[in-house]
Design a protein around this motif. Sequence first.
Motif, PDB file in Angstrom:
ATOM      1  N   HIS A   1      84.532 -18.306  26.503  1.00 35.71           N
ATOM      2  CA  HIS A   1      85.451 -17.115  26.464  1.00 35.71           C
ATOM      3  C   HIS A   1      84.557 -16.208  25.839  1.00 35.71           C
ATOM      4  O   HIS A   1      84.075 -15.807  24.869  1.00 35.71           O
ATOM      5  CB  HIS A   1      86.600 -17.871  25.247  1.00 35.71           C
ATOM      6  CG  HIS A   1      87.664 -16.610  25.084  1.00 35.71           C
ATOM      7  ND1 HIS A   1      88.045 -16.379  23.810  1.00 35.71           N
ATOM      8  CD2 HIS A   1      88.125 -15.713  25.931  1.00 35.71           C
ATOM      9  CE1 HIS A   1      88.947 -15.575  23.738  1.00 35.71           C
ATOM     10  NE2 HIS A   1      89.262 -15.077  25.053  1.00 35.71           N
TER      11      HIS A   1
ATOM     12  N   ARG B   1      84.007 -11.293  26.231  1.00 32.96           N
ATOM     13  CA  ARG B   1      84.754 -10.005  26.967  1.00 32.96           C
ATOM     14  C   ARG B   1      83.422  -9.282  27.672  1.00 32.96           C
ATOM     15  O   ARG B   1      82.288  -9.682  27.586  1.00 32.96           O
ATOM     16  CB  ARG B   1      84.604  -9.061  25.737  1.00 32.96           C
ATOM     17  CG  ARG B   1      86.140  -9.614  25.059  1.00 32.96           C
ATOM     18  CD  ARG B   1      86.494  -8.118  23.988  1.00 32.96           C
ATOM     19  NE  ARG B   1      87.583  -8.465  23.373  1.00 32.96           N
ATOM     20  CZ  ARG B   1      88.815  -8.417  23.799  1.00 32.96           C
ATOM     21  NH1 ARG B   1      89.204  -8.233  24.769  1.00 32.96           N
ATOM     22  NH2 ARG B   1      89.807  -8.879  22.734  1.00 32.96           N
TER      23      ARG B   1
ATOM     24  N   ALA C   1      88.273  -5.915  29.341  1.00 29.07           N
ATOM     25  CA  ALA C   1      88.800  -7.103  29.765  1.00 29.07           C
ATOM     26  C   ALA C   1      88.096  -8.292  29.283  1.00 29.07           C
ATOM     27  O   ALA C   1      86.784  -8.354  28.746  1.00 29.07           O
ATOM     28  CB  ALA C   1      88.644  -6.915  31.445  1.00 29.07           C
ATOM     29  N   SER C   2      88.940  -9.517  29.459  1.00 27.74           N
ATOM     30  CA  SER C   2      88.236 -10.800  28.755  1.00 27.74           C
ATOM     31  C   SER C   2      88.475 -11.946  29.912  1.00 27.74           C
ATOM     32  O   SER C   2      89.261 -11.819  30.671  1.00 27.74           O
ATOM     33  CB  SER C   2      88.870 -11.163  27.529  1.00 27.74           C
ATOM     34  OG  SER C   2      90.391 -11.286  27.530  1.00 27.74           O
TER      35      SER C   2
ATOM     36  N   SER D   1      91.114 -17.992  33.356  1.00 24.15           N
ATOM     37  CA  SER D   1      92.038 -16.939  33.168  1.00 24.15           C
ATOM     38  C   SER D   1      91.498 -15.633  32.647  1.00 24.15           C
ATOM     39  O   SER D   1      90.446 -15.580  32.016  1.00 24.15           O
ATOM     40  CB  SER D   1      92.756 -17.607  31.602  1.00 24.15           C
ATOM     41  OG  SER D   1      93.919 -16.621  31.134  1.00 24.15           O
TER      42      SER D   1
ATOM     43  N   ARG E   1      92.159 -11.474  31.608  1.00 20.33           N
ATOM     44  CA  ARG E   1      93.112 -10.425  30.948  1.00 20.33           C
ATOM     45  C   ARG E   1      92.313  -8.977  31.164  1.00 20.33           C
ATOM     46  O   ARG E   1      91.149  -8.909  30.879  1.00 20.33           O
ATOM     47  CB  ARG E   1      93.327 -10.706  29.571  1.00 20.33           C
ATOM     48  CG  ARG E   1      94.111 -11.798  29.258  1.00 20.33           C
ATOM     49  CD  ARG E   1      94.525 -12.211  27.740  1.00 20.33           C
ATOM     50  NE  ARG E   1      95.290 -13.199  27.524  1.00 20.33           N
ATOM     51  CZ  ARG E   1      95.861 -13.621  26.356  1.00 20.33           C
ATOM     52  NH1 ARG E   1      95.689 -12.947  25.386  1.00 20.33           N
ATOM     53  NH2 ARG E   1      96.655 -14.672  26.056  1.00 20.33           N
ATOM     54  N   GLY E   2      93.164  -8.029  31.338  1.00 24.92           N
ATOM     55  CA  GLY E   2      92.565  -6.559  31.255  1.00 24.92           C
ATOM     56  C   GLY E   2      92.138  -6.245  32.560  1.00 24.92           C
ATOM     57  O   GLY E   2      91.400  -5.031  32.536  1.00 24.92           O
TER      58      GLY E   2
ATOM     59  N   ARG F   1      95.122  -3.855  37.784  1.00 26.22           N
ATOM     60  CA  ARG F   1      96.606  -4.665  38.181  1.00 26.22           C
ATOM     61  C   ARG F   1      97.116  -4.668  39.622  1.00 26.22           C
ATOM     62  O   ARG F   1      96.518  -3.983  40.458  1.00 26.22           O
ATOM     63  CB  ARG F   1      97.474  -3.633  37.253  1.00 26.22           C
ATOM     64  CG  ARG F   1      97.535  -3.131  35.956  1.00 26.22           C
ATOM     65  CD  ARG F   1      98.548  -2.085  35.636  1.00 26.22           C
ATOM     66  NE  ARG F   1      98.492  -1.642  34.297  1.00 26.22           N
ATOM     67  CZ  ARG F   1      99.258  -1.023  33.556  1.00 26.22           C
ATOM     68  NH1 ARG F   1     100.162  -0.295  34.328  1.00 26.22           N
ATOM     69  NH2 ARG F   1      98.990  -0.444  32.487  1.00 26.22           N
TER      70      ARG F   1
ATOM     71  N   THR G   1      96.114 -10.671  40.075  1.00 24.34           N
ATOM     72  CA  THR G   1      96.699 -10.116  38.652  1.00 24.34           C
ATOM     73  C   THR G   1      97.902  -9.727  38.783  1.00 24.34           C
ATOM     74  O   THR G   1      98.437  -9.201  39.693  1.00 24.34           O
ATOM     75  CB  THR G   1      95.773  -9.126  38.102  1.00 24.34           C
ATOM     76  OG1 THR G   1      95.484  -8.003  39.128  1.00 24.34           O
ATOM     77  CG2 THR G   1      94.296  -9.678  37.815  1.00 24.34           C
TER      78      THR G   1
ATOM     79  N   ALA H   1     100.263  -6.427  34.485  1.00 20.69           N
ATOM     80  CA  ALA H   1      99.379  -6.311  33.154  1.00 20.69           C
ATOM     81  C   ALA H   1      98.066  -6.467  33.432  1.00 20.69           C
ATOM     82  O   ALA H   1      97.353  -6.412  32.369  1.00 20.69           O
ATOM     83  CB  ALA H   1     100.265  -7.345  32.177  1.00 20.69           C
TER      84      ALA H   1
ATOM     85  N   LYS I   1      96.718  -9.554  34.216  1.00 24.05           N
ATOM     86  CA  LYS I   1      96.457 -11.014  33.924  1.00 24.05           C
ATOM     87  C   LYS I   1      96.488 -11.726  35.168  1.00 24.05           C
ATOM     88  O   LYS I   1      97.157 -11.590  35.999  1.00 24.05           O
ATOM     89  CB  LYS I   1      97.378 -11.361  32.785  1.00 24.05           C
ATOM     90  CG  LYS I   1      97.422 -10.681  31.536  1.00 24.05           C
ATOM     91  CD  LYS I   1      98.303 -11.347  30.409  1.00 24.05           C
ATOM     92  CE  LYS I   1      98.111 -10.432  29.257  1.00 24.05           C
ATOM     93  NZ  LYS I   1      99.470 -11.148  28.192  1.00 24.05           N
TER      94      LYS I   1
ATOM     95  N   TRP J   1      95.589 -16.340  36.644  1.00 29.45           N
ATOM     96  CA  TRP J   1      94.667 -17.588  36.351  1.00 29.45           C
ATOM     97  C   TRP J   1      94.522 -18.314  37.486  1.00 29.45           C
ATOM     98  O   TRP J   1      95.450 -17.992  38.304  1.00 29.45           O
ATOM     99  CB  TRP J   1      95.290 -18.187  35.071  1.00 29.45           C
ATOM    100  CG  TRP J   1      96.582 -18.680  35.313  1.00 29.45           C
ATOM    101  CD1 TRP J   1      97.921 -18.154  35.119  1.00 29.45           C
ATOM    102  CD2 TRP J   1      97.057 -19.886  36.004  1.00 29.45           C
ATOM    103  NE1 TRP J   1      98.740 -18.811  35.557  1.00 29.45           N
ATOM    104  CE2 TRP J   1      98.340 -20.191  36.003  1.00 29.45           C
ATOM    105  CE3 TRP J   1      96.235 -21.249  36.334  1.00 29.45           C
ATOM    106  CZ2 TRP J   1      98.992 -21.152  36.458  1.00 29.45           C
ATOM    107  CZ3 TRP J   1      96.828 -22.421  36.842  1.00 29.45           C
ATOM    108  CH2 TRP J   1      98.042 -22.196  37.091  1.00 29.45           C
TER     109      TRP J   1
END
Length: 209
Positions: free
Chosen positions: A35, A37, A61-62, A98, A100-101, A104, A156, A159, A161, A163
């Motif tokens: 996990h 960034r 983003a992560s 997964s 995030r960021g 979009r 994505t 937002a 996001k 997975w």
Amino acid sequence: MSLVKAVTAAVAMGASMAIATPAVAAPPHPFVFVHDRFQPAAQAKSAGAVTYDKSLVPTSASVFIAEARVGGKGMKNREGAQGHGQYKMHKGTFVFISLRGLARNHHFGIHVHTKPCGTKPDSSGPHYQNKPDPKQPSTNPKYANPHNEVWLDVTTNKAGKGWAKSWVKWQFRSGEAHSVVIHKNATGTTSGKAGQAGARVACVNVPFK
């Protein structure tokens, strides 16, 4: 509950535990969790995850990645019908990602690669293949496919996001899989374009078992 659903549930639990603070961990075999960034590519020597295109994968983003190796003692699943009353040994690898960021509503091609991330996009080498294609770069769908490689394409949402998960009936050869690469486009499947997904926009180091 099916084997894949059971492993998915275990990975989801690990994700919920790790999601609070970016970190890299190596729990006991047979699980691996990462996990982190994304950092600028210039920091590749010390960073666990780097971006080569900040418009698609910004440094805010992560990413969370998990690997579960299935096989060996205790990994038995009761079969019904034809295998009634017997146990069949399952063997394989489950990989979950997964994100995030990210940009979009974008479809990213994502695959496991053979080398660690570097300051340059090509540093991560080619896709890991269970049965290596004698002709490289591999664009033959006989070798470049989601059964012989690990594909984790993600689209994505609004937002940023997304997975994905992959289940293959084999395990990585020791020391031959080192990273997960995010590509600009969806993964191709036709002859001459199989496995191709455009520019490499980010990379994540993963200590695959």
